[in-house]
Every structure is written in C-alpha cells, then in structure tokens.
Write an enzyme that holds these catalytic residues in place. Structure first.
Site, mmCIF file in Angstrom:
data_model
loop_
_atom_site.group_PDB
_atom_site.id
_atom_site.type_symbol
_atom_site.label_atom_id
_atom_site.label_comp_id
_atom_site.label_asym_id
_atom_site.label_seq_id
_atom_site.Cartn_x
_atom_site.Cartn_y
_atom_site.Cartn_z
ATOM 1 N N HIS A 1 0.813 -1.229 0.000
ATOM 2 C CA HIS A 1 0.000 0.000 0.000
ATOM 3 C C HIS A 1 0.847 1.281 0.000
ATOM 4 O O HIS A 1 0.295 2.376 -0.162
ATOM 5 C CB HIS A 1 -0.932 0.034 1.223
ATOM 6 C CG HIS A 1 -1.977 -1.037 1.219
ATOM 7 N ND1 HIS A 1 -2.854 -1.225 0.175
ATOM 8 C CD2 HIS A 1 -2.282 -1.999 2.131
ATOM 9 C CE1 HIS A 1 -3.653 -2.252 0.448
ATOM 10 N NE2 HIS A 1 -3.317 -2.745 1.619
ATOM 11 N N ASP B 1 -2.544 -10.720 -2.431
ATOM 12 C CA ASP B 1 -3.146 -10.197 -1.193
ATOM 13 C C ASP B 1 -4.612 -9.851 -1.493
ATOM 14 O O ASP B 1 -4.953 -9.506 -2.621
ATOM 15 C CB ASP B 1 -2.384 -8.942 -0.755
ATOM 16 C CG ASP B 1 -2.781 -8.445 0.619
ATOM 17 O OD1 ASP B 1 -2.084 -8.772 1.589
ATOM 18 O OD2 ASP B 1 -3.801 -7.725 0.709
ATOM 19 N N HIS C 1 -6.230 -7.308 -0.602
ATOM 20 C CA HIS C 1 -6.406 -5.871 -0.838
ATOM 21 C C HIS C 1 -5.663 -5.446 -2.113
ATOM 22 O O HIS C 1 -4.631 -6.014 -2.449
ATOM 23 C CB HIS C 1 -5.861 -5.070 0.347
ATOM 24 C CG HIS C 1 -6.519 -5.411 1.655
ATOM 25 N ND1 HIS C 1 -5.972 -6.308 2.550
ATOM 26 C CD2 HIS C 1 -7.681 -4.992 2.198
ATOM 27 C CE1 HIS C 1 -6.767 -6.418 3.600
ATOM 28 N NE2 HIS C 1 -7.813 -5.632 3.420
ATOM 29 N N ASP D 1 -4.423 -12.855 3.337
ATOM 30 C CA ASP D 1 -5.661 -12.406 3.974
ATOM 31 C C ASP D 1 -6.904 -12.688 3.134
ATOM 32 O O ASP D 1 -8.017 -12.339 3.530
ATOM 33 C CB ASP D 1 -5.579 -10.922 4.362
ATOM 34 C CG ASP D 1 -4.898 -10.062 3.318
ATOM 35 O OD1 ASP D 1 -4.640 -10.568 2.200
ATOM 36 O OD2 ASP D 1 -4.609 -8.883 3.615
HETATM 37 ZN ZN LIG Z 1 -4.073 -7.257 2.615
#
Ligand SMILES: [Zn+2]
Length: 308
Positions: A127, A164, A166, A245
C-alpha cells in the site's frame, strides 16, 4: 544447490503499532512456529535481511518522502501517520530490513545461489505509494525489489504478482507506465483501499473479485488470464506480493481461499518460472492476520516454491 531461501530479521519483530493492532509481531512468530512444526525450516536456507540503502529506497520513493519517514520516528510511544499506520521507535529499522530483504532476495536469485526466496518480513509494503505511507505500509518492498532487478541487474522484464486480498495501490502507483514491469493482481472489491477498478496504465492487470470468492474462481483466473499474460510478457523474474488475507479464516476480508489454493497458485507460478525465467521467484509477505491460517498458508506457499 539450495532451492529456496527464507529471509527474515529479528528487527522485524520490533515494529509494534499497539497491542490491539492486527499487523502485529505475532504474525512473524506464527510463521516461524509453523515452519518449525512442519519441519520445513530444515529445507530452506535461512538468511538475515540487510538494511536497505537510501539508493535502494530511491528506486521507489522520493528523497523528500524518505526524509519525512526518518523524521517521523518517535523517541517513545507511537506516532500515527494515518488511522491504520503507526510508527514506534523501532519501526524505521524494521522497515529498512523489510525493504533490504527484497533487495537481498533479488541478489540471491540473480547470483544463482537459490532459485526462489520467501521474505518473512514486516512492515508490509504494497500500500506504500511513492510519496505516501498508508495501510500498515511505509516502503514498498516489492516495488523496490522489482526495480532493483531491472536497474541493478539489468533484467529486461519483471512481473509482479499480488495475491493479497487488498488492492496493491502503492505498487500500482510506483510501477504504472513502467514498460519493463507488468503487475497482475486480484483483490476483493469493494474493500480497502477501494482503488484498482480502473488500472492506471496498460501494464496493470487488475481483477476485482466479489466477497465470497472461492479458490476455484481464483484458480480459473490464474489459468485463463495470468498465465497467458505472463507467456506474452516473458518476464525474467517473478516478484510476488504474498498476502494471505484472502484465506477464509481471515476476518480482515471475506474471500474464501484455503492453504491448498495458495499451494496451487504458487505451484503454477513456479512451473512458469522454471520454464521461462530460470526458476527466479522472489516472494514477500504482505497481509494475513488470522495467525493459524497465516502460518499454515505460508508453509504451503514455501513448500510449493521449493517444490516439496
Ligand atoms: Zn491485505
């Protein structure tokens, strides 16, 4: 030849954003414990992460941003950079080890010492944008590793794979428009950071997936979209943003992968790497917050990387 190395560093345990924060040192302990319990620790070559140099960080970040991160380190207690992302006095050291791990991993696979590397490091990186820390991330470990392979080792093409749950907005921010890199990712949408549905450039292959998506849909995506795209692009190394995740036990999101899915995805990528890029895979830990599922998933991933 040792096929797979495992990079970590004690400093990565020292970064602590508070007792209730899900991105906790316990994540690395869960991975270490499951590596030992499974016996897999005997099969990997353990390597300590070095400190990333400023030159390494400048591959993905600006001078000003790097100065800001250094200046933000608190003398004691915790300083928040955003509601999710905080620094303690040891955070900078951990972040430099995490970024250094990826650089070291690239050097190891390029040197031919190992075919693949897993970096069990934190803070995570995907991120972190060129000029912004967010989402538990400070320096973009994977983007730095990919750019180190391109700039220092003069590879012509590197593919970044982000599984991931996200969207890796930071990696996209840094690598969009970089013609020597292609980024392939899926992510649950809508979900933090709510980006990625419109790719920033042609070298980004983003696949938003709805909550509840199971492994069979992800496997189909890998088979039908990712592998053909990789065949076309012909990368000389794969760099993986390995977040776990999307596991069904992970409360951070609502996808439903299991260890066998991570093993399968990794095995397919390894087959590709063996055929097209001399087996070169650098994989770096991103998310994964359900501790037992994280430990089991990392073991499944590393086993598949090592081909055992
Ligand atoms: Zn994540």
């Amino acid at each position: 030849m040792t096929p797979t190395a495992f990079i970590t560093h004690p400093d990565c345990w020292q970064h602590n954003m508070g007792a209730m924060h899900p991105e906790s040192p316990d994540r690395l302990s869960a991975i270490r414990d499951q590596m030992i319990a499974s016996g897999l620790d005997q099969y990997v070559d353990s390597v300590e992460a070095p400190i990333a140099s400023r030159e390494n960080l400048l591959l993905a970040h600006t001078d000003e941003y790097i100065d800001d991160i250094h200046a933000a380190v608190p003398e004691r207690g915790i300083t928040h950079l955003d509601p999710d992302t905080a620094m303690c006095p040891q955070t900078l050291k951990a972040a430099l080890r995490a970024a250094g791990a990826g650089v070291k991993a690239v050097d190891l696979v390029m040197g031919g010492d190992v075919r693949s590397v897993f970096c069990a490091v934190r803070p995570p990186g995907h991120h972190a944008e060129r000029m912004r820390a967010m989402g538990f991330c400070f320096f973009n470990n994977v983007a730095i590793a990919a750019l180190h392979a391109l700039e220092h080792h003069r590879l012509a093409r590197v593919a970044v794979i982000d599984f991931d749950v996200h969207h890796g907005n930071g990696t996209e921010d840094i690598l969009a428009g970089e013609s020597r890199a292609m980024m392939l990712s899926f992510f649950q949408h809508p979900l933090y950071p709510y980006s990625g549905t419109k790719p920033l450039d042609d070298n980004m292959r983003n696949t938003p997936l709805p909550a509840g998506t199971r492994g069979d849909a992800v496997r189909a995506l890998v088979e039908e979209k990712w592998l053909p795209a990789l065949e076309m692009f012909q990368p000389e190394m794969l760099v993986i943003s390995a977040g776990f995740d999307a596991h069904y036990e992970d409360d951070m999101a609502s996808m439903a992968l299991v260890e066998a899915d991570y093993a399968w995805i990794t095995a397919r990528l390894r087959e590709f790497a063996d055929q097209h890029c001399k087996g070169r895979i650098v994989s770096m830990l991103e998310g994964g917050y359900a501790l037992s599922a994280l430990g089991r998933s990392v073991v499944a991933h590393v086993k598949a990387l090592a081909g055992i």
